[in-house]
Design a protein around this motif. Structure first.
Motif, PDB file in Angstrom:
ATOM      1  N   GLY A   1      -1.310-105.908  41.557  1.00 39.99           N
ATOM      2  CA  GLY A   1      -1.785-105.598  42.900  1.00 39.99           C
ATOM      3  C   GLY A   1      -2.746-104.435  42.976  1.00 39.99           C
ATOM      4  N   GLN A   2      -3.174-103.903  41.818  1.00 35.72           N
ATOM      5  CA  GLN A   2      -4.091-102.766  41.814  1.00 35.72           C
ATOM      6  C   GLN A   2      -5.330-103.086  40.986  1.00 35.72           C
ATOM      7  OE1 GLN A   2      -2.297 -98.998  40.780  1.00 35.72           O
ATOM      8  NE2 GLN A   2      -0.303 -99.593  41.605  1.00 35.72           N
ATOM      9  N   ASP A   3      -6.391-102.322  41.226  1.00 34.13           N
ATOM     10  CA  ASP A   3      -7.594-102.439  40.416  1.00 34.13           C
ATOM     11  C   ASP A   3      -7.342-101.828  39.042  1.00 34.13           C
ATOM     12  OD1 ASP A   3      -9.039-103.648  42.445  1.00 34.13           O
ATOM     13  OD2 ASP A   3      -9.839-101.751  43.206  1.00 34.13           O
ATOM     14  N   ARG A   4      -8.111-102.279  38.080  1.00 36.17           N
ATOM     15  CA  ARG A   4      -8.017-101.700  36.733  1.00 36.17           C
ATOM     16  C   ARG A   4      -8.371-100.216  36.779  1.00 36.17           C
ATOM     17  NH1 ARG A   4     -12.844-105.054  34.054  1.00 36.17           N
ATOM     18  NH2 ARG A   4     -12.058-106.550  35.564  1.00 36.17           N
ATOM     19  N   PHE A   5      -7.845 -99.445  35.844  1.00 36.05           N
ATOM     20  CA  PHE A   5      -8.209 -98.034  35.756  1.00 36.05           C
ATOM     21  C   PHE A   5      -8.087 -97.590  34.303  1.00 36.05           C
ATOM     22  CE2 PHE A   5      -3.663 -98.149  36.349  1.00 36.05           C
ATOM     23  CZ  PHE A   5      -3.150 -97.124  35.572  1.00 36.05           C
ATOM     24  N   MET A   6      -8.908 -96.612  33.940  1.00 36.57           N
ATOM     25  CA  MET A   6      -8.845 -96.064  32.595  1.00 36.57           C
ATOM     26  C   MET A   6      -7.899 -94.873  32.579  1.00 36.57           C
ATOM     27  SD  MET A   6     -11.802 -94.874  29.874  1.00 36.57           S
ATOM     28  CE  MET A   6     -12.017 -96.511  29.154  1.00 36.57           C
ATOM     29  N   GLN A   7      -6.968 -94.903  31.647  1.00 35.03           N
ATOM     30  CA  GLN A   7      -6.005 -93.815  31.493  1.00 35.03           C
ATOM     31  C   GLN A   7      -6.296 -93.047  30.216  1.00 35.03           C
ATOM     32  OE1 GLN A   7      -1.572 -94.502  31.878  1.00 35.03           O
ATOM     33  NE2 GLN A   7      -1.696 -94.030  29.692  1.00 35.03           N
ATOM     34  N   LYS A   8      -6.519 -91.752  30.363  1.00 33.02           N
ATOM     35  CA  LYS A   8      -6.696 -90.868  29.213  1.00 33.02           C
ATOM     36  C   LYS A   8      -5.446 -90.014  29.026  1.00 33.02           C
ATOM     37  CE  LYS A   8     -11.728 -90.795  29.665  1.00 33.02           C
ATOM     38  NZ  LYS A   8     -12.954 -89.975  29.705  1.00 33.02           N
ATOM     39  N   ASN A   9      -5.091 -89.286  30.073  1.00 38.29           N
ATOM     40  CA  ASN A   9      -3.923 -88.418  30.019  1.00 38.29           C
ATOM     41  C   ASN A   9      -2.648 -89.249  30.051  1.00 38.29           C
ATOM     42  OD1 ASN A   9      -3.269 -85.720  29.770  1.00 38.29           O
ATOM     43  ND2 ASN A   9      -2.979 -85.418  31.967  1.00 38.29           N
ATOM     44  N   LEU A  10      -1.736 -89.022  29.110  1.00 34.68           N
ATOM     45  CA  LEU A  10      -0.488 -89.763  29.104  1.00 34.68           C
ATOM     46  C   LEU A  10       0.335 -89.439  30.356  1.00 34.68           C
ATOM     47  CD1 LEU A  10       0.688 -89.368  25.393  1.00 34.68           C
ATOM     48  CD2 LEU A  10      -0.058 -91.487  26.506  1.00 34.68           C
ATOM     49  N   PRO A  11       0.969 -90.441  30.958  1.00 26.09           N
ATOM     50  CA  PRO A  11       1.824 -90.179  32.128  1.00 26.09           C
ATOM     51  C   PRO A  11       3.011 -89.289  31.757  1.00 26.09           C
ATOM     52  CG  PRO A  11       1.399 -92.549  31.847  1.00 26.09           C
ATOM     53  CD  PRO A  11       0.912 -91.873  30.608  1.00 26.09           C
TER      54      PRO A  11
ATOM     55  N   ALA B   1     -10.999 -80.990  27.829  1.00 27.61           N
ATOM     56  CA  ALA B   1     -12.029 -81.767  28.513  1.00 27.61           C
ATOM     57  C   ALA B   1     -12.968 -80.824  29.239  1.00 27.61           C
ATOM     58  CB  ALA B   1     -11.387 -82.742  29.492  1.00 27.61           C
ATOM     59  N   GLU B   2     -14.196 -80.737  28.758  1.00 28.11           N
ATOM     60  CA  GLU B   2     -15.173 -79.825  29.368  1.00 28.11           C
ATOM     61  C   GLU B   2     -15.461 -80.209  30.814  1.00 28.11           C
ATOM     62  OE1 GLU B   2     -16.544 -77.093  28.599  1.00 28.11           O
ATOM     63  OE2 GLU B   2     -15.817 -76.870  26.564  1.00 28.11           O
ATOM     64  N   ALA B   3     -15.562 -81.515  31.090  1.00 25.87           N
ATOM     65  CA  ALA B   3     -15.949 -81.963  32.430  1.00 25.87           C
ATOM     66  C   ALA B   3     -14.936 -81.520  33.485  1.00 25.87           C
ATOM     67  CB  ALA B   3     -16.113 -83.478  32.449  1.00 25.87           C
ATOM     68  N   SER B   4     -13.637 -81.663  33.171  1.00 21.29           N
ATOM     69  CA  SER B   4     -12.603 -81.323  34.149  1.00 21.29           C
ATOM     70  C   SER B   4     -11.958 -79.965  33.893  1.00 21.29           C
ATOM     71  CB  SER B   4     -11.520 -82.404  34.155  1.00 21.29           C
ATOM     72  OG  SER B   4     -10.994 -82.596  32.855  1.00 21.29           O
ATOM     73  N   HIS B   5     -12.365 -79.301  32.802  1.00 22.09           N
ATOM     74  CA  HIS B   5     -11.839 -77.978  32.441  1.00 22.09           C
ATOM     75  C   HIS B   5     -10.310 -77.975  32.378  1.00 22.09           C
ATOM     76  CE1 HIS B   5     -15.791 -76.109  32.682  1.00 22.09           C
ATOM     77  NE2 HIS B   5     -15.982 -76.763  33.813  1.00 22.09           N
ATOM     78  N   ARG B   6      -9.774 -78.893  31.585  1.00 19.09           N
ATOM     79  CA  ARG B   6      -8.327 -78.956  31.427  1.00 19.09           C
ATOM     80  C   ARG B   6      -7.988 -79.611  30.094  1.00 19.09           C
ATOM     81  NH1 ARG B   6      -5.720 -84.180  33.813  1.00 19.09           N
ATOM     82  NH2 ARG B   6      -7.470 -85.629  33.780  1.00 19.09           N
ATOM     83  N   GLN B   7      -6.755 -79.391  29.667  1.00 19.99           N
ATOM     84  CA  GLN B   7      -6.243 -80.056  28.480  1.00 19.99           C
ATOM     85  C   GLN B   7      -5.816 -81.470  28.836  1.00 19.99           C
ATOM     86  OE1 GLN B   7      -7.210 -77.709  25.723  1.00 19.99           O
ATOM     87  NE2 GLN B   7      -5.413 -78.801  24.986  1.00 19.99           N
ATOM     88  N   VAL B   8      -6.236 -82.426  28.037  1.00 16.39           N
ATOM     89  CA  VAL B   8      -5.830 -83.812  28.234  1.00 16.39           C
ATOM     90  C   VAL B   8      -4.931 -84.211  27.069  1.00 16.39           C
ATOM     91  CG1 VAL B   8      -6.606 -86.211  28.423  1.00 16.39           C
ATOM     92  CG2 VAL B   8      -7.939 -84.376  29.491  1.00 16.39           C
ATOM     93  N   SER B   9      -3.781 -84.778  27.404  1.00 18.30           N
ATOM     94  CA  SER B   9      -2.830 -85.223  26.382  1.00 18.30           C
ATOM     95  C   SER B   9      -3.069 -86.706  26.108  1.00 18.30           C
ATOM     96  CB  SER B   9      -1.396 -84.994  26.859  1.00 18.30           C
ATOM     97  OG  SER B   9      -0.480 -85.368  25.856  1.00 18.30           O
ATOM     98  N   TYR B  10      -3.786 -86.980  25.022  1.00 18.78           N
ATOM     99  CA  TYR B  10      -4.097 -88.357  24.640  1.00 18.78           C
ATOM    100  C   TYR B  10      -2.991 -88.923  23.756  1.00 18.78           C
ATOM    101  CZ  TYR B  10      -9.035 -88.002  26.062  1.00 18.78           C
ATOM    102  OH  TYR B  10     -10.204 -87.872  26.763  1.00 18.78           O
TER     103      TYR B  10
END
Length: 318
Positions: free
Chosen positions: A60-70, A84-93
């Motif tokens: 029931g939802q549109d596709r989305f790209m997930q980088k940060n683990l839930p 991540a330079e763009a968002s200035h935060r740590q991303v947990s891949y």
């Protein structure tokens, strides 16, 4: 595997397996899980130790790209932290290094797998990659023609390559590199390969980053370097029939179509083989002339950004 009410594999509970994967898929979540499990020995080597982005489709939802683990990701899923330079935060891949993790992602309705071009903690791309994208309404044969141009350029530079369908409508060309290839030089060499391929047949291929400037030609995307990703070999795609990105011998590229390779057909076509591993040549040093030429070519995204601003000013000043 136990009954439908509570199926599991490798300790991973699997849910809603008989639900359609996405509208028009012609496949269920069970088909996705079965496919990924069947090709795990081929797809895991191309995902291993690479920060992973996935494209998910929830019901029931549109596709989305997930980088940060839930936050609900199990502790046993391997991961790596990336700034991540763009968002200035740590991303947990996530790092999809084993069957259990692959099955967990599949149960999360992660259909597409887009690994980073560098392994975790490293700063050197492992491959030079050309992404060939045919124009809107253009057939796959156009991408094949552009791929042959790229192959000629690489051959002239003494660099061997492997090719695969993107699983969508394009083609990806890969050249493996030594561990020490600087990211700036890989990016420069990729720009030079694209520019040389365009010069071979400017009526067929273009390096124009702005879509309106492509004039119905195949886009030679030279931006797959640095922090970019590319869809993994054997990864499914969110398209009708759920095609998969599939390796093809150069000699056979003109005789196939992306729809030949789907979650339903690919395991049978593979048998016990891993054609991607078999086709991949050994690591090769970048041709210094490509690197030198590429450093004289503006970065496509930056050039397009400046051109977009210039055109916006021109419209305003009318």
């Amino acid at each position: 595997m136990v009954g439908m009410a509570g199926e599991e594999r490798d300790g991973v509970p699997l849910t809603n397996l008989d639900a359609e994967l996405f509208p028009g898929a012609g496949a269920t979540k069970r088909d996705l899980v079965d496919y990924l499990d069947a090709v795990r020995d081929r797809i895991l080597p191309v995902l291993r130790d690479r920060p992973l982005s996935v494209v998910r489709v929830l019901r029931g939802q549109d596709r989305f790209m997930q980088k940060n683990l839930p936050k609900y990701t199990p502790d046993w899923v391997p991961r790596t932290e990336v700034w991540a330079e763009a968002s200035h935060r740590q991303v947990s891949y996530g790092l999809c290094n084993d069957r259990r993790t692959l099955l967990w992602f599949a149960n999360q309705r992660a259909v597409e797998y887009h690994p980073a071009l560098m392994t975790a903690g490293q700063h050197h791309p492992t491959h030079l990659i050309m992404d060939l994208d045919p124009p809107e309404g253009g057939g796959f044969e156009l991408a094949v023609g552009a791929a042959e141009l790229v192959r000629r350029v690489l051959d002239d530079a003494g660099m061997a390559s492997a090719v695969k369908t993107s699983g969508a409508k394009g083609v990806h060309v890969f050249v493996p590199l030594p561990d020490a290839a600087p990211v700036e030089d890989v990016a420069a060499a990729t720009r030079a390969v694209a520019a040389r391929a365009e010069r071979l047949d400017p009526a067929l291929a273009t390096t124009a980053f702005i879509r309106d400037d492509r004039q119905g030609k195949v886009f030679l995307d030279s931006t797959r370097a640095g922090g970019a990703t590319v869809v993994a070999t054997y990864s499914p795609r969110i398209r009708p029939g759920v095609p998969v990105s599939f390796p093809v011998a150069w000699a056979d590229l003109g005789d196939v179509h992306p729809s030949d390779f789907t979650v339903h057909t690919a395991p049978g076509l593979l048998g016990d083989a891993d054609p991607w591993a078999a086709a991949m040549p050994g690591p090769q040093k970048l041709d210094p002339r490509l690197v030198e030429e590429g450093h004289t070519i503006p970065i496509a995204r930056v050039q397009a950004m400046h051109e977009g601003k210039r055109r916006a000013r021109a419209r305003r000043d009318g």
